[in-house]
Design a protein around this motif. Structure first.
Motif, mmCIF file in Angstrom:
data_model
loop_
_atom_site.group_PDB
_atom_site.id
_atom_site.type_symbol
_atom_site.label_atom_id
_atom_site.label_comp_id
_atom_site.label_asym_id
_atom_site.label_seq_id
_atom_site.Cartn_x
_atom_site.Cartn_y
_atom_site.Cartn_z
ATOM 1 N N GLN A 1 -3.519 -15.229 8.591
ATOM 2 C CA GLN A 1 -2.367 -14.533 9.177
ATOM 3 C C GLN A 1 -2.015 -13.307 8.350
ATOM 4 O OE1 GLN A 1 1.185 -16.893 10.559
ATOM 5 N NE2 GLN A 1 2.205 -15.787 8.931
ATOM 6 N N VAL A 2 -1.550 -12.260 9.035
ATOM 7 C CA VAL A 2 -1.066 -11.047 8.367
ATOM 8 C C VAL A 2 0.326 -10.751 8.892
ATOM 9 C CG1 VAL A 2 -1.392 -8.569 8.031
ATOM 10 C CG2 VAL A 2 -3.376 -10.088 8.038
ATOM 11 N N VAL A 3 1.273 -10.562 7.975
ATOM 12 C CA VAL A 3 2.651 -10.237 8.365
ATOM 13 C C VAL A 3 3.096 -8.992 7.608
ATOM 14 C CG1 VAL A 3 5.046 -11.014 8.438
ATOM 15 C CG2 VAL A 3 3.190 -12.669 8.798
ATOM 16 N N ASN A 4 3.512 -7.977 8.355
ATOM 17 C CA ASN A 4 4.078 -6.766 7.747
ATOM 18 C C ASN A 4 5.565 -7.026 7.508
ATOM 19 O OD1 ASN A 4 4.636 -3.341 8.909
ATOM 20 N ND2 ASN A 4 4.585 -4.161 6.850
ATOM 21 N N THR A 5 5.923 -7.393 6.278
ATOM 22 C CA THR A 5 7.280 -7.854 5.982
ATOM 23 C C THR A 5 8.288 -6.720 5.843
ATOM 24 O OG1 THR A 5 6.777 -7.917 3.611
ATOM 25 C CG2 THR A 5 6.465 -9.958 4.874
ATOM 26 N N HIS A 6 7.830 -5.559 5.333
ATOM 27 C CA HIS A 6 8.764 -4.449 5.121
ATOM 28 C C HIS A 6 7.979 -3.185 4.780
ATOM 29 C CE1 HIS A 6 12.492 -2.405 4.067
ATOM 30 N NE2 HIS A 6 11.960 -2.057 2.893
ATOM 31 N N ASP A 7 8.265 -2.098 5.488
ATOM 32 C CA ASP A 7 7.596 -0.815 5.237
ATOM 33 C C ASP A 7 6.083 -1.001 5.099
ATOM 34 O OD1 ASP A 7 9.964 0.579 5.392
ATOM 35 O OD2 ASP A 7 10.336 0.536 3.235
ATOM 36 N N ILE B 1 4.605 -3.180 2.987
ATOM 37 C CA ILE B 1 4.366 -4.450 2.295
ATOM 38 C C ILE B 1 3.832 -5.487 3.291
ATOM 39 C CG2 ILE B 1 5.392 -6.313 0.933
ATOM 40 C CD1 ILE B 1 7.501 -4.318 -0.010
ATOM 41 N N TYR B 2 2.762 -6.154 2.905
ATOM 42 C CA TYR B 2 2.115 -7.131 3.781
ATOM 43 C C TYR B 2 1.948 -8.460 3.049
ATOM 44 C CZ TYR B 2 0.858 -2.959 6.439
ATOM 45 O OH TYR B 2 0.910 -1.780 7.148
ATOM 46 N N GLU B 3 2.168 -9.555 3.795
ATOM 47 C CA GLU B 3 1.848 -10.891 3.296
ATOM 48 C C GLU B 3 0.613 -11.364 4.048
ATOM 49 O OE1 GLU B 3 4.914 -13.804 3.278
ATOM 50 O OE2 GLU B 3 6.025 -12.840 1.645
ATOM 51 N N ILE B 4 -0.470 -11.560 3.304
ATOM 52 C CA ILE B 4 -1.734 -11.964 3.906
ATOM 53 C C ILE B 4 -2.001 -13.417 3.516
ATOM 54 C CG2 ILE B 4 -4.173 -11.406 4.179
ATOM 55 C CD1 ILE B 4 -3.540 -8.656 2.906
ATOM 56 N N THR B 5 -2.070 -14.310 4.510
ATOM 57 C CA THR B 5 -2.316 -15.726 4.258
ATOM 58 C C THR B 5 -3.808 -16.018 4.393
ATOM 59 O OG1 THR B 5 -0.138 -16.303 5.150
ATOM 60 C CG2 THR B 5 -1.733 -18.085 4.950
ATOM 61 N N PHE B 6 -4.376 -16.595 3.338
ATOM 62 C CA PHE B 6 -5.793 -16.967 3.317
ATOM 63 C C PHE B 6 -5.923 -18.488 3.333
ATOM 64 C CE2 PHE B 6 -5.607 -12.827 1.240
ATOM 65 C CZ PHE B 6 -6.681 -12.144 1.791
ATOM 66 N N SER B 7 -6.871 -19.008 4.076
ATOM 67 C CA SER B 7 -7.091 -20.456 4.137
ATOM 68 C C SER B 7 -8.055 -20.888 3.037
ATOM 69 C CB SER B 7 -7.643 -20.852 5.511
ATOM 70 O OG SER B 7 -8.814 -20.110 5.797
ATOM 71 N N THR B 8 -7.680 -20.611 1.790
ATOM 72 C CA THR B 8 -8.478 -20.967 0.620
ATOM 73 C C THR B 8 -7.603 -20.889 -0.625
ATOM 74 O OG1 THR B 8 -10.396 -20.364 -0.732
ATOM 75 C CG2 THR B 8 -9.218 -18.565 0.322
ATOM 76 N N THR B 9 -7.990 -21.632 -1.666
ATOM 77 C CA THR B 9 -7.281 -21.532 -2.942
ATOM 78 C C THR B 9 -7.959 -20.535 -3.880
ATOM 79 O OG1 THR B 9 -8.547 -23.422 -3.767
ATOM 80 C CG2 THR B 9 -6.377 -23.886 -2.832
ATOM 81 N N GLU B 10 -9.093 -19.998 -3.459
ATOM 82 C CA GLU B 10 -9.772 -18.967 -4.249
ATOM 83 C C GLU B 10 -8.881 -17.730 -4.362
ATOM 84 O OE1 GLU B 10 -13.498 -15.837 -3.694
ATOM 85 O OE2 GLU B 10 -13.261 -17.523 -2.300
ATOM 86 N N ASP B 11 -8.842 -17.123 -5.530
ATOM 87 C CA ASP B 11 -8.044 -15.916 -5.732
ATOM 88 C C ASP B 11 -8.638 -14.773 -4.909
ATOM 89 O OD1 ASP B 11 -6.576 -13.749 -6.585
ATOM 90 O OD2 ASP B 11 -6.635 -14.318 -8.699
ATOM 91 N N PHE C 1 0.839 -1.197 0.000
ATOM 92 C CA PHE C 1 0.000 0.000 0.000
ATOM 93 C C PHE C 1 0.874 1.248 0.000
ATOM 94 C CE2 PHE C 1 -2.610 -3.157 2.456
ATOM 95 C CZ PHE C 1 -3.636 -3.296 1.539
ATOM 96 N N ASP C 2 0.245 2.394 -0.169
ATOM 97 C CA ASP C 2 0.991 3.652 -0.110
ATOM 98 C C ASP C 2 0.993 4.225 1.305
ATOM 99 O OD1 ASP C 2 -1.721 4.252 -0.050
ATOM 100 O OD2 ASP C 2 -1.470 6.158 -1.118
ATOM 101 N N TYR C 3 0.440 3.452 2.227
ATOM 102 C CA TYR C 3 0.325 3.951 3.604
ATOM 103 C C TYR C 3 0.268 2.736 4.540
ATOM 104 C CZ TYR C 3 -1.075 7.208 7.327
ATOM 105 O OH TYR C 3 -1.100 7.973 8.471
ATOM 106 N N ARG C 4 0.744 2.925 5.764
ATOM 107 C CA ARG C 4 0.728 1.819 6.728
ATOM 108 C C ARG C 4 -0.697 1.493 7.156
ATOM 109 N NH1 ARG C 4 4.457 -0.760 9.313
ATOM 110 N NH2 ARG C 4 6.058 0.774 8.762
ATOM 111 N N VAL C 5 -0.962 0.189 7.281
ATOM 112 C CA VAL C 5 -2.279 -0.291 7.689
ATOM 113 C C VAL C 5 -2.110 -1.175 8.923
ATOM 114 C CG1 VAL C 5 -4.303 -1.640 6.988
ATOM 115 C CG2 VAL C 5 -3.051 -0.282 5.282
ATOM 116 N N GLU C 6 -2.972 -1.004 9.882
ATOM 117 C CA GLU C 6 -2.922 -1.849 11.074
ATOM 118 C C GLU C 6 -3.314 -3.282 10.704
ATOM 119 O OE1 GLU C 6 -1.906 -1.179 14.112
ATOM 120 O OE2 GLU C 6 -1.422 0.891 13.555
ATOM 121 N N ASP C 7 -2.561 -4.245 11.245
ATOM 122 C CA ASP C 7 -2.844 -5.653 10.947
ATOM 123 C C ASP C 7 -4.282 -6.024 11.273
ATOM 124 O OD1 ASP C 7 -0.175 -5.663 10.343
ATOM 125 O OD2 ASP C 7 0.417 -7.151 11.840
ATOM 126 N N ALA C 8 -4.811 -5.440 12.332
ATOM 127 C CA ALA C 8 -6.166 -5.778 12.789
ATOM 128 C C ALA C 8 -7.205 -5.516 11.707
ATOM 129 C CB ALA C 8 -6.499 -4.997 14.048
#
Length: 297
Positions: free
Chosen positions: A244-250, A252-262, A227-234
């Motif tokens: 799960q949500v992980v703020n990896t850098h600045d 940038i977030y890695e959001i893990t979804f328990s589904t294979t749906e896009d 994103f262009d701005y920080r977002v709270e994980d909540a």
């Protein structure tokens, strides 16, 4: 059933190398046996090949008990150990001929396994003159000499260059159409390319036993978004099916979804509703390597 393992434990002093392990392997099937160093992979393979005895439990290969029918088990199994024992002063054909006498197989079979394993260009040399990759091929050829019903391969692709790797991979896949192949490796790409099923062991216990097809179907999905701005994980955790949500850098977030749906469209809608700009948005499925790390960390 080609391999049956029931409640096997192996104890060294106060250490349990294997703790109540049970699994079965059918024919034909290629099974990858995975685990970190010290997890108990080689110990299990040594039990199946009668090199050592279990402390508890029972194991059978081709319906022969590994404790009471050791000779029958050895006749049924082709074994390539992790540290491939070779007589370096012998020529390739000389070494294979020596082992052929032990197994009582013909000279024609020696030539067959030399061709099968791609040893022909180096077969006139002493084993000590060969590269590590070709020495591995000699061990593989020796394991195939007596045309066993079960192949047990401990790190079979160690030391192979990319071209050799493809050749041996194709050979294993071909053999696995008719025989049982039980192999360990640290190369996850090779497991995904060759195996029908994977068993993962950690600290002497099985933590996963699944068909590769099932693993792929049950994969979680990871969406990488910037994103262009920080977002709270909540806030991101309110997205549907988020694990799960992980703020990896600045930003940038890695959001893990328990589904294979896009789920990228959901992330896009979230950004739109919250007046955020998306600088990157990518999807990736959880690989076998990530699953391995998750189960063995």
């Amino acid at each position: 059933m080609s391999i049956e393992v029931a409640n096997i434990s192996k104890i060294y002093g106060s250490q349990r190398a294997l703790n109540n392990i049970s699994f079965k392997v059918n024919k034909p099937e290629i099974v990858g046996f995975l685990g970190p160093n010290g997890a108990g992979k080689s110990t299990m393979m040594k039990i199946l090949t009668t090199y050592i005895e279990a402390s508890e439990g029972q194991a059978k290969v081709n319906n022969f008990d590994v404790n009471t029918n050791q000779q029958k088990v050895q006749q049924s199994v082709g074994y390539l150990p992790e540290h491939n024992p070779l007589y370096l002063e012998q020529y390739v054909r000389e070494y294979l001929a020596f082992n052929a006498q032990v197994y009582g197989v013909t000279k024609e079979r020696i030539e067959e396994v030399i061709q099968l394993t791609g040893l022909t260009p180096e077969s006139h040399k002493k084993i000590g003159q060969l590269s590590k990759g070709y020495r591995q091929r000699v061990g593989f050829a020796n394991a195939l000499l007596h045309n066993p019903d079960v192949l047990i391969l401990d790190e079979p692709t160690t030391g192979l260059d990319p071209n050799q790797l493809v050749d041996i991979r194709n050979l294993i896949k071909s053999i696995g159409k008719e025989k049982t192949v039980f192999l360990s490796t640290h190369i996850m790409q090779e497991v995904e390319a060759m195996c029908d099923r994977v068993i993962i062991i950690n600290k002497g216990e099985i933590v996963a036993d699944k068909k590769l097809k099932e693993l792929r179907e049950g994969q979680e999905q990871i969406v990488v978004v910037e994103f262009d701005y920080r977002v709270e994980d909540a806030f991101l955790l309110n997205l549907p099916k988020v694990k799960q949500v992980v703020n990896t850098h600045d930003f940038i977030y890695e959001i893990t979804f328990s589904t294979t749906e896009d789920m990228r469209s959901h992330v896009f809608d979230f950004a739109h509703d919250n007046q955020l700009k998306i600088l990157q948005l990518n999807q990736k499925n959880m690989s076998l390597e990530n699953l391995f790390r998750e189960l063995t960390k």
